[in-house]
Write a protein that holds these residues in place. Structure first.
Motif, PDB file in Angstrom:
ATOM      1  N   ARG A   1      40.150  39.675  40.693  1.00  0.00           N
ATOM      2  CA  ARG A   1      39.508  38.527  41.326  1.00  0.00           C
ATOM      3  C   ARG A   1      39.017  37.503  40.303  1.00  0.00           C
ATOM      4  N   LEU A   2      38.474  37.974  39.193  1.00  0.00           N
ATOM      5  CA  LEU A   2      37.963  37.057  38.180  1.00  0.00           C
ATOM      6  C   LEU A   2      39.095  36.210  37.602  1.00  0.00           C
TER       7      LEU A   2
ATOM      8  N   ASP B   1      32.635  43.851  35.890  1.00  0.00           N
ATOM      9  CA  ASP B   1      33.705  44.812  35.599  1.00  0.00           C
ATOM     10  C   ASP B   1      34.626  44.992  36.801  1.00  0.00           C
ATOM     11  N   ALA B   2      34.034  45.077  37.986  1.00  0.00           N
ATOM     12  CA  ALA B   2      34.831  45.263  39.201  1.00  0.00           C
ATOM     13  C   ALA B   2      35.689  44.031  39.492  1.00  0.00           C
ATOM     14  N   LEU B   3      35.113  42.839  39.316  1.00  0.00           N
ATOM     15  CA  LEU B   3      35.862  41.602  39.545  1.00  0.00           C
ATOM     16  C   LEU B   3      37.011  41.459  38.548  1.00  0.00           C
TER      17      LEU B   3
ATOM     18  N   LEU C   1      30.496  37.436  42.671  1.00  0.00           N
ATOM     19  CA  LEU C   1      29.536  38.352  42.047  1.00  0.00           C
ATOM     20  C   LEU C   1      28.552  38.876  43.085  1.00  0.00           C
ATOM     21  N   ALA C   2      27.983  37.958  43.869  1.00  0.00           N
ATOM     22  CA  ALA C   2      27.030  38.360  44.899  1.00  0.00           C
ATOM     23  C   ALA C   2      27.689  39.245  45.954  1.00  0.00           C
ATOM     24  N   GLU C   3      28.916  38.899  46.329  1.00  0.00           N
ATOM     25  CA  GLU C   3      29.629  39.711  47.310  1.00  0.00           C
ATOM     26  C   GLU C   3      29.838  41.125  46.782  1.00  0.00           C
ATOM     27  N   GLN C   4      30.213  41.246  45.514  1.00  0.00           N
ATOM     28  CA  GLN C   4      30.411  42.557  44.918  1.00  0.00           C
ATOM     29  C   GLN C   4      29.106  43.340  44.868  1.00  0.00           C
TER      30      GLN C   4
ATOM     31  N   PRO D   1      30.376  38.811  28.787  1.00  0.00           N
ATOM     32  CA  PRO D   1      30.971  37.470  28.924  1.00  0.00           C
ATOM     33  C   PRO D   1      31.912  37.389  30.119  1.00  0.00           C
ATOM     34  N   TYR D   2      31.891  36.248  30.799  1.00  0.00           N
ATOM     35  CA  TYR D   2      32.845  36.030  31.881  1.00  0.00           C
ATOM     36  C   TYR D   2      33.738  34.819  31.620  1.00  0.00           C
TER      37      TYR D   2
END
Length: 265
Positions: free
Chosen positions: A250-251, A243-245, A76-79, A125-126
């Protein structure tokens, strides 16, 4: 090895780069700006978690933080193109650390409930999970939530499981704990009859606890999100990063690594 109780510990930084943000947050406990504005100014995202909650966040054999939540938070932080700073605290103190401005977000499988959503912002939600009852192997009389009436049930202090019991099974004798190991010690010793926990945590834990079993199927489906103080700009950034992950896989890959299935939908 466990973290000292009731004390936050700065655990370290991850790699990151610059971030340009719009909008402003509130003031933190030190009088500085919080939320998106603070993240922009420092290029860091301070992430609250327990650090003692496997398989989501815990210390590995090398003494470093690891787990599903840790890998998700780093991604998340990287994104977001910032550095992650992990700050550990007992579960009951995580939202207090957020409110005081010591952290920007909490990534610790916090269940999205109407009560919490009325006070805090949640990301999309993740993970999606449910509640599982854990009892000693061979114990009879508990096969579902209705059987918890009159029983001594262990739950984490301030967790969704404590809240669920108080609202849905008020006849249960609730015993609250600051950590997982202590309640399982009490369960094995017969001081309590059952433990409620996340189905994913329980599934991982039961692999190495042959003397304990799940009593019945999961119930009360629930979603977990990243928690933050009211800050529309920070919420947008976190949601866009999730959303990107999700979009690039990646998620799901992090989920497959830790659970062997996609628990993020």
């Amino acid at each position: 090895m466990r973290f000292p109780a009731r004390r936050d510990i700065l655990l370290g930084l991850g790699a990151g780069s610059a971030l340009t943000l719009a909008g402003c947050g509130g003031k933190d406990a030190a009088g500085g700006q919080g939320g998106a504005a603070r993240v922009e100014a420092t290029k860091t995202l301070r992430i609250g978690l327990e650090g003692t909650y496997p398989p989501f966040n815990f210390q590995g054999a090398d003494g470093q933080l690891t787990g599903f939540d840790v890998e998700f938070a780093k991604a998340l932080a990287e994104q977001m193109k910032v550095k992650p700073e992990f700050v550990a605290a007992p579960f009951a103190g995580l939202l207090g650390a957020l409110e005081s401005g010591r952290t920007d977000v909490v990534v610790n499988q916090i269940t999205i409930t109407p009560e919490r959503a009325a006070k805090y912002d949640f990301s999309k939600p993740y993970t999606v999970s449910g509640i599982l009852i854990i009892v000693p192997k061979g114990k009879t009389g508990i096969t579902g939530p209705a059987d918890l009436a009159g029983k001594k049930v262990g739950v984490g202090l301030g967790t969704h499981y404590e809240q669920w019991l108080r609202q849905n099974q008020p006849k249960a004798q609730i015993r609250t704990y600051d950590d997982d190991p202590t309640k399982y010690q009490d369960l094995r010793a017969g001081r309590i009859d059952a433990v409620l926990n996340d189905r994913l945590v329980a599934a991982d834990f039961l692999k190495t606890a042959p003397d304990l079993i799940a009593a019945g199927p999961p119930f009360a489906p629930q979603s977990q999100g990243v928690v933050m103080k009211r800050d529309p700009a920070l919420k947008v950034l976190v949601d866009e990063a999730i959303d990107a992950l999700r979009a690039d896989g990646r998620l799901a890959a992090i989920s497959q690594k830790w659970f062997g299935l996609d628990v993020t939908r």
